[in-house]
Design an enzyme around this catalytic site. Sequence first.
Site, PDB file in Angstrom:
ATOM      1  N   GLU A 313       4.025  11.164  20.718  1.00 46.03           N
ATOM      2  CA  GLU A 313       4.278  11.167  19.275  1.00 46.03           C
ATOM      3  C   GLU A 313       3.407  12.205  18.576  1.00 46.03           C
ATOM      4  OE1 GLU A 313       5.368   6.673  18.029  1.00 46.03           O
ATOM      5  OE2 GLU A 313       3.391   6.888  18.928  1.00 46.03           O
ATOM      6  N   GLU A 463      -0.040  -4.093  12.749  1.00 46.43           N
ATOM      7  CA  GLU A 463       0.645  -4.616  13.936  1.00 46.43           C
ATOM      8  C   GLU A 463      -0.125  -4.294  15.204  1.00 46.43           C
ATOM      9  OE1 GLU A 463       2.787  -3.674  17.431  1.00 46.43           O
ATOM     10  OE2 GLU A 463       3.234  -2.200  15.874  1.00 46.43           O
ATOM     11  N   ARG A 514      -6.302  -0.894  19.902  1.00 41.45           N
ATOM     12  CA  ARG A 514      -5.974  -1.364  18.553  1.00 41.45           C
ATOM     13  C   ARG A 514      -6.534  -2.764  18.302  1.00 41.45           C
ATOM     14  NH1 ARG A 514       0.029  -0.332  16.124  1.00 41.45           N
ATOM     15  NH2 ARG A 514      -0.483   1.758  16.848  1.00 41.45           N
TER      16      ARG A 514
END
Length: 540
Positions: A313, A463, A514
């Site tokens: 990405e 998230e 994360r």
Amino acid sequence: MSSSESEVQPPPPSSELSKKAAKKETAKQEKLRRKQESAAPSSTAVSDDTDPLGANYGDIPLVELQSKTPVDVNTWTRVESLETSMEGKNVMIRGRVQTIRPVGKKMVFLVIRENGYTVQCLVQSQPHLVSIQMVKFAASLSRESVVDVEGHVSVPGAAIKAATQQQVEVQVRKLYCVSRAVPNLPINIEDAARSEVEIEKALQEGEQFVRVNQDTRLNFRVLDLRTPANQGIFRIQSQVGNVFRQFLLSEGFVEIHTPKLIAGSSEGGAAVFRLDYKGQPACLAQSPQLHKQMSICGDLGRVFEIGPVFRAEDSYTHRHLCEFTGLDVEMEIKSHYFEVMDIVDRLFVALFDNLNQNCEKELEAVRKQYPFEPLKYLRQTLRLTYEEGVQMLKDVGIEIEPFGDLNTESERKLGQLVSEKYGTEFYILYRYPLAIRPFYTMPCYDNPKEYSNSFDVFIRGEEIISGAQRVHKPDLLEERAVACGIDVKTISTYIDSFRYGAPLHGGFGVGLERVIMLFCGLNNIRKTSLYPRDPLRLAP
């Protein structure tokens, strides 16, 4: 005039110029290296012929460091183990020289650090014990050098605030340098360990501290990792992986290891690293998704994996990486994908409890540099439907596109609303629109065109988990893959796995970095990635 004198030489080709530039840069680096070496004190033998106590200090010759003689490791004491009950005991410690503070010519205080723990050591001139030359040698050491210290443990009258082991001090009798650091480090550990709060407070008081920015930290990551906060972060990360593994093993899961080189995209979309594999097109796996499902079809029942995940990405946000560590789970279900959500609930409550109970020192080290409030979570995790979450946002004037995904701002706002209403920063949102989920996601029974049997899990409004019931019917899988733009031929072996009889199953994936970032309230995922890989970084 000869012809050679009258000729005008053409400029060298660009390749020659680049070679010259490279040669010039090499010479520049060599000059810098020599300068650093000359600035550092020259390596000396362990003994000094001019000093009767010379054998008690010095740089250890290389031959002595080449695993020459086995030594019982139990003769060494870890810095974290030093305590007042050891008063008068002779100890040997190895660590880094964190600070050097000479006091006149007869005394030097060294703070020695080992794995984040520090102790003050006193090198003081004493007849027949410590020579003036040894004090001078101690003062000549460069910070971050690795040294061996032998001495007696003493208990000073007042706590030593400059060290973690505040109640003890080591009276040095022998001091040897194992490895010298260059005298001029690219970043100062003290600067790298300073919090923004300290920096801002100093500015208000007219002082100015060095601020080490993120790129500089990552360019010299080996040094940056030595700060107390980073020592805490990566020990917490280790604990997360350990709890994740132990919890799932206790629940009957099997740990698997899936290939990271695959023939086609595992998630769909363009965010995939493509490469040549012996003349065949291949990809780096975007997740272990296809192979963990195939393992369920292979009757392993419940599986998990901890391994690298690759996403090509072009994302420069605070929470995206091109490579991260995935914590992935897949399991047979009997009737409903809530069975997967039940595992998520119990796993993460157990994880948070464990971190709070067993990582107090590490969390405090992180909190000192990056202040954060402890995570709020419930004993039974809150579950809301996607529609309920959208309605909460609409009630405060935030419109969400029908059957669209939540953007970062909407996620954060919803997290705030949930925290205020339900008193938790950890919750599950389920029954997502089908259009925004991967091709292998099972549609809802009551509205298969618009909604799916899927869920996301959030910490502090961001998230961290995506999960769902999976499609186990090959015809529907093919249909969904085509709809998502995936070449069915590249995943034919995956789809074929379901032609031989497949149980109902579901699972989820978690980004390790994360989880730590959000649990510790950090502002950038690069702080929790040991050596981050993003669109701009491929080193160190």
